[in-house]
Write a protein that holds these residues in place. Sequence first.
Motif, PDB file in Angstrom:
ATOM      1  N   SER A 462     -21.200   1.631  30.162  1.00  0.00           N
ATOM      2  CA  SER A 462     -21.671   2.703  29.279  1.00  0.00           C
ATOM      3  C   SER A 462     -22.656   2.132  28.274  1.00  0.00           C
ATOM      4  CB  SER A 462     -20.487   3.340  28.555  1.00  0.00           C
ATOM      5  OG  SER A 462     -19.877   2.398  27.673  1.00  0.00           O
ATOM      6  N   ASP A 463     -23.079   2.956  27.351  1.00  0.00           N
ATOM      7  CA  ASP A 463     -24.042   2.512  26.337  1.00  0.00           C
ATOM      8  C   ASP A 463     -23.367   1.936  25.095  1.00  0.00           C
ATOM      9  OD1 ASP A 463     -26.169   3.287  27.903  1.00  0.00           O
ATOM     10  OD2 ASP A 463     -26.180   5.337  27.118  1.00  0.00           O
ATOM     11  N   ILE A 464     -22.150   1.504  25.228  1.00  0.00           N
ATOM     12  CA  ILE A 464     -21.432   0.941  24.091  1.00  0.00           C
ATOM     13  C   ILE A 464     -22.189  -0.257  23.525  1.00  0.00           C
ATOM     14  CG2 ILE A 464     -20.069  -0.547  25.584  1.00  0.00           C
ATOM     15  CD1 ILE A 464     -17.730  -0.262  23.659  1.00  0.00           C
ATOM     16  N   ASP A 465     -22.103  -0.428  22.212  1.00  0.00           N
ATOM     17  CA  ASP A 465     -22.734  -1.574  21.559  1.00  0.00           C
ATOM     18  C   ASP A 465     -22.222  -2.871  22.188  1.00  0.00           C
ATOM     19  OD1 ASP A 465     -22.180  -3.735  19.151  1.00  0.00           O
ATOM     20  OD2 ASP A 465     -24.139  -2.749  18.984  1.00  0.00           O
ATOM     21  N   HIS A 466     -23.157  -3.753  22.518  1.00  0.00           N
ATOM     22  CA  HIS A 466     -22.783  -4.965  23.243  1.00  0.00           C
ATOM     23  C   HIS A 466     -21.826  -5.858  22.456  1.00  0.00           C
ATOM     24  CE1 HIS A 466     -26.355  -4.900  26.297  1.00  0.00           C
ATOM     25  NE2 HIS A 466     -25.625  -3.811  26.320  1.00  0.00           N
ATOM     26  N   ASN A 467     -22.015  -5.977  21.174  1.00  0.00           N
ATOM     27  CA  ASN A 467     -21.110  -6.803  20.374  1.00  0.00           C
ATOM     28  C   ASN A 467     -19.701  -6.225  20.340  1.00  0.00           C
ATOM     29  OD1 ASN A 467     -22.977  -8.825  19.689  1.00  0.00           O
ATOM     30  ND2 ASN A 467     -23.769  -7.613  17.970  1.00  0.00           N
ATOM     31  N   LYS A 468     -19.614  -4.902  20.246  1.00  0.00           N
ATOM     32  CA  LYS A 468     -18.300  -4.260  20.276  1.00  0.00           C
ATOM     33  C   LYS A 468     -17.633  -4.446  21.637  1.00  0.00           C
ATOM     34  CE  LYS A 468     -19.167  -0.650  16.800  1.00  0.00           C
ATOM     35  NZ  LYS A 468     -19.221   0.808  16.558  1.00  0.00           N
ATOM     36  N   LEU A 469     -18.432  -4.362  22.698  1.00  0.00           N
ATOM     37  CA  LEU A 469     -17.895  -4.542  24.040  1.00  0.00           C
ATOM     38  C   LEU A 469     -17.349  -5.960  24.215  1.00  0.00           C
ATOM     39  CD1 LEU A 469     -17.391  -3.675  26.931  1.00  0.00           C
ATOM     40  CD2 LEU A 469     -19.788  -4.221  27.457  1.00  0.00           C
ATOM     41  N   LYS A 470     -18.074  -6.945  23.749  1.00  0.00           N
ATOM     42  CA  LYS A 470     -17.610  -8.332  23.864  1.00  0.00           C
ATOM     43  C   LYS A 470     -16.264  -8.522  23.163  1.00  0.00           C
ATOM     44  CE  LYS A 470     -22.265 -10.392  23.927  1.00  0.00           C
ATOM     45  NZ  LYS A 470     -23.152 -11.356  23.262  1.00  0.00           N
ATOM     46  N   LYS A 471     -16.174  -8.021  21.941  1.00  0.00           N
ATOM     47  CA  LYS A 471     -14.939  -8.175  21.175  1.00  0.00           C
ATOM     48  C   LYS A 471     -13.768  -7.444  21.834  1.00  0.00           C
ATOM     49  CE  LYS A 471     -17.320  -8.837  16.755  1.00  0.00           C
ATOM     50  NZ  LYS A 471     -17.577  -8.264  15.407  1.00  0.00           N
ATOM     51  N   GLU A 472     -14.050  -6.272  22.413  1.00  0.00           N
ATOM     52  CA  GLU A 472     -12.991  -5.507  23.059  1.00  0.00           C
ATOM     53  C   GLU A 472     -12.500  -6.217  24.319  1.00  0.00           C
ATOM     54  OE1 GLU A 472     -10.267  -2.403  23.640  1.00  0.00           O
ATOM     55  OE2 GLU A 472     -11.391  -3.133  21.898  1.00  0.00           O
ATOM     56  N   ILE A 473     -13.411  -6.825  25.060  1.00  0.00           N
ATOM     57  CA  ILE A 473     -13.009  -7.589  26.244  1.00  0.00           C
ATOM     58  C   ILE A 473     -12.132  -8.771  25.846  1.00  0.00           C
ATOM     59  CG2 ILE A 473     -13.872  -9.105  28.075  1.00  0.00           C
ATOM     60  CD1 ILE A 473     -16.308  -7.243  28.276  1.00  0.00           C
ATOM     61  N   ILE A 474     -12.524  -9.468  24.794  1.00  0.00           N
ATOM     62  CA  ILE A 474     -11.727 -10.601  24.314  1.00  0.00           C
ATOM     63  C   ILE A 474     -10.340 -10.127  23.887  1.00  0.00           C
ATOM     64  CG2 ILE A 474     -11.514 -12.337  22.488  1.00  0.00           C
ATOM     65  CD1 ILE A 474     -13.521 -13.060  24.670  1.00  0.00           C
ATOM     66  N   ARG A 475     -10.277  -8.984  23.197  1.00  0.00           N
ATOM     67  CA  ARG A 475      -8.985  -8.461  22.738  1.00  0.00           C
ATOM     68  C   ARG A 475      -8.068  -8.123  23.916  1.00  0.00           C
ATOM     69  NH1 ARG A 475      -6.170  -3.957  21.893  1.00  0.00           N
ATOM     70  NH2 ARG A 475      -7.728  -2.627  22.880  1.00  0.00           N
ATOM     71  N   ARG A 476      -8.624  -7.472  24.925  1.00  0.00           N
ATOM     72  CA  ARG A 476      -7.806  -7.015  26.048  1.00  0.00           C
ATOM     73  C   ARG A 476      -7.370  -8.150  26.971  1.00  0.00           C
ATOM     74  NH1 ARG A 476      -9.680  -1.054  28.109  1.00  0.00           N
ATOM     75  NH2 ARG A 476     -10.199  -0.158  26.072  1.00  0.00           N
ATOM     76  N   THR A 477      -8.106  -9.228  26.987  1.00  0.00           N
ATOM     77  CA  THR A 477      -7.772 -10.340  27.888  1.00  0.00           C
ATOM     78  C   THR A 477      -7.103 -11.507  27.164  1.00  0.00           C
ATOM     79  OG1 THR A 477      -9.996 -11.301  27.617  1.00  0.00           O
ATOM     80  CG2 THR A 477      -9.679  -9.755  29.442  1.00  0.00           C
ATOM     81  N   ARG A 478      -6.806 -11.338  25.883  1.00  0.00           N
ATOM     82  CA  ARG A 478      -6.285 -12.449  25.079  1.00  0.00           C
ATOM     83  C   ARG A 478      -4.978 -13.000  25.632  1.00  0.00           C
ATOM     84  NH1 ARG A 478      -6.613 -10.258  20.330  1.00  0.00           N
ATOM     85  NH2 ARG A 478      -8.641 -11.199  19.872  1.00  0.00           N
ATOM     86  N   LEU A 479      -4.044 -12.142  25.986  1.00  0.00           N
ATOM     87  CA  LEU A 479      -2.747 -12.601  26.490  1.00  0.00           C
ATOM     88  C   LEU A 479      -2.908 -13.388  27.779  1.00  0.00           C
ATOM     89  CD1 LEU A 479       0.319 -12.656  26.298  1.00  0.00           C
ATOM     90  CD2 LEU A 479       0.379 -10.480  27.544  1.00  0.00           C
ATOM     91  N   PHE A 480      -3.766 -12.899  28.667  1.00  0.00           N
ATOM     92  CA  PHE A 480      -4.019 -13.602  29.934  1.00  0.00           C
ATOM     93  C   PHE A 480      -4.530 -15.014  29.679  1.00  0.00           C
ATOM     94  CE2 PHE A 480      -5.318 -14.210  34.271  1.00  0.00           C
ATOM     95  CZ  PHE A 480      -6.536 -14.854  34.208  1.00  0.00           C
ATOM     96  N   HIS A 481      -5.494 -15.162  28.774  1.00  0.00           N
ATOM     97  CA  HIS A 481      -6.095 -16.479  28.540  1.00  0.00           C
ATOM     98  C   HIS A 481      -5.175 -17.413  27.759  1.00  0.00           C
ATOM     99  CE1 HIS A 481     -10.087 -16.004  30.266  1.00  0.00           C
ATOM    100  NE2 HIS A 481     -10.028 -14.751  29.887  1.00  0.00           N
ATOM    101  N   SER A 482      -4.209 -16.864  27.034  1.00  0.00           N
ATOM    102  CA  SER A 482      -3.303 -17.720  26.260  1.00  0.00           C
ATOM    103  C   SER A 482      -2.446 -18.593  27.162  1.00  0.00           C
ATOM    104  CB  SER A 482      -2.402 -16.861  25.375  1.00  0.00           C
ATOM    105  OG  SER A 482      -1.440 -16.159  26.149  1.00  0.00           O
ATOM    106  N   ARG A 483      -2.313 -18.222  28.431  1.00  0.00           N
ATOM    107  CA  ARG A 483      -1.486 -18.973  29.369  1.00  0.00           C
ATOM    108  C   ARG A 483      -2.280 -19.997  30.168  1.00  0.00           C
ATOM    109  NH1 ARG A 483       3.411 -16.881  30.747  1.00  0.00           N
ATOM    110  NH2 ARG A 483       3.193 -17.772  32.840  1.00  0.00           N
ATOM    111  N   ARG A 484      -3.557 -20.080  29.940  1.00  0.00           N
ATOM    112  CA  ARG A 484      -4.410 -20.912  30.771  1.00  0.00           C
ATOM    113  C   ARG A 484      -4.758 -22.232  30.074  1.00  0.00           C
ATOM    114  NH1 ARG A 484      -6.554 -18.129  34.943  1.00  0.00           N
ATOM    115  NH2 ARG A 484      -8.442 -19.369  35.039  1.00  0.00           N
ATOM    116  N   TYR A 485      -5.211 -23.206  30.867  1.00  0.00           N
ATOM    117  CA  TYR A 485      -5.709 -24.451  30.293  1.00  0.00           C
ATOM    118  C   TYR A 485      -6.860 -24.155  29.327  1.00  0.00           C
ATOM    119  CZ  TYR A 485      -3.385 -27.637  33.652  1.00  0.00           C
ATOM    120  OH  TYR A 485      -2.492 -28.374  34.378  1.00  0.00           O
ATOM    121  N   LEU A 486      -7.056 -25.059  28.381  1.00  0.00           N
ATOM    122  CA  LEU A 486      -8.126 -24.878  27.398  1.00  0.00           C
ATOM    123  C   LEU A 486      -9.489 -24.764  28.056  1.00  0.00           C
ATOM    124  CD1 LEU A 486      -7.052 -27.380  24.585  1.00  0.00           C
ATOM    125  CD2 LEU A 486      -6.760 -24.903  24.625  1.00  0.00           C
ATOM    126  N   HIS A 487      -9.719 -25.550  29.116  1.00  0.00           N
ATOM    127  CA  HIS A 487     -11.046 -25.542  29.739  1.00  0.00           C
ATOM    128  C   HIS A 487     -11.269 -24.294  30.594  1.00  0.00           C
ATOM    129  CE1 HIS A 487      -8.536 -27.205  32.976  1.00  0.00           C
ATOM    130  NE2 HIS A 487      -9.444 -26.719  33.813  1.00  0.00           N
TER     131      HIS A 487
END
Length: 536
Positions: A462-487
């Motif tokens: 959609s035409d959502i602001d790109h910065n807002k989209l980036k932050k929302e993706i990070i928010r929604r995937t945070r739990l998934f990435h917390s279980r992964r290696y740092l790299h």
Amino acid sequence: MSLRSHLTVLETSASLYSSLPAFRLPQVDAESGQVTQWRPVTYNQFQSDVELFARYWAQTLKTDGIPRRSVVGLWLSGMTYNDVLHIYGMSRAGYVPQLFSLRLPNPTVIFELLCEAGAKALVYDTSFASILSNSPVPTHLALAMDKMDGLDPLPEMPLYRGDQLVFVMHTSGSTSGSPKLVPCNATWLDAIVNKACQIGRPRDTTRQDVCVWMGSMCHIAQQCTLLGSLQHGSCTIQPTKIVFSPEELMDMIVRCHMNRLNQFAGFLASNIRVSRQNPKLLTFLQSLDEISYSGLPLPEDDEAWAYSQGLRLKNVFGSTECGPMLLSIGGKGRNARLLRPLEGVSYGFSPIDPPTPSESAYQSTGRMLELVIFSESRDCPALHMRRADGHFHTGDLFQEVSPGHYISRGRNDDWIKSDNGLRCDTKSIEENVRKTCAHLVEECIVVGSGRSSPTLFVEAASDIDHNKLKKEIIRRTRLFHSRRYLHERITSPDFVIVVPSKSLPRTATKGNIRRKTIFIAFHRIILPHYLLRPCY
């Protein structure tokens, strides 16, 4: 047949090279942060220190009621001499170390892997002291040597046979939110000792080889590097950090007489690039007997320039499951970078597509071949990791450019390797984004081979602001990435790049997004982000 191990290698080397330095450790001035001296630790002292740690762990775990041959987790940096003593000392005490590095900082994942391996205890680095309250097994702090006293006598030397477990390691990348166990038995380790001997063979036997720590002892690369060094009576320098500066590199050459540089390709490439503008560093690199790298191929431009300047490069191609497998020819000329299998193994290179009737044995040099470790090869991984045919299929692809000599052509799957040689499962990241951000993202792909962090490219839905989209993706995937290696983690909007709909390059036949093409096309955009993020 008597099987060799890290313990028999140390015992033999301590007898042969007792007074030679096995390690040089940095003594750092607290105010300036500079190394004042590189303190030597002799082979004899190294063996004595291992035996001290063995006495400590034998007594401590016996008090916990944990029998010998049990699996014990070690959650350490793997970057220090003290860490080596804990690993070797735990083995010498008769236990099976299950090795975790600091790059896997999620305790929930650690606990799951401990249970999966049947571990009976966990030894942890002090940095994790505050997060281990719910451990399913008894926990013990990894103490310094001066905290160990009043100990029982040294237990008898463990003898390993055939399929007896010696180590439990883990794949360097995560699948389904967790690394996979890699059980290592005595036969496998004996094969690793043989291959490490070939890798660590000195060019000049009239002097002691001196090399530098490559990575964490909790991963296979440094384990093999140390095994190779010990067998030849070489000395290993512990740097102040694994991504040491060019200045520290030159200091190690001058004061420690280092003549072999071992680095992951991403770190070596940085030193090569600096040397293009720094004649002094180039001169030091040219003085080295060997510059060994692994984890990834060097960028072609850096590799070509290094060879043109007379740098003695050696590419060690390996994996956690099998250790080192292939070694480049080295020397000068266009064939220097070609890979060939190490001695004493049984490998095959299987076409991923059937040959056409017109192809002869070496006519089709463009055909892709998968490296296969045959079941009779002593370094073939555990049975559960093999295919139905009984062999281990690595997924690594090659082209045979002359009989028995190969060039790496990447992997036949969705993995990439970071700058320190550790692997990242891009497909699982992409699937998680599609699942959690379905109405926000049309399509996505992860790139970042040879970098310290993966980067996510998304086509906005959609035409959502790109910065807002980036932050929302990070928010929604945070739990998934917390279980992964740092790299493997993407935890900052800086590593999410939003592009217009249908703008990512795709294949003409299937319409698949092309990972390598994207990386090449956008590397100037993503490179500054990588420079912002520190890595081990």
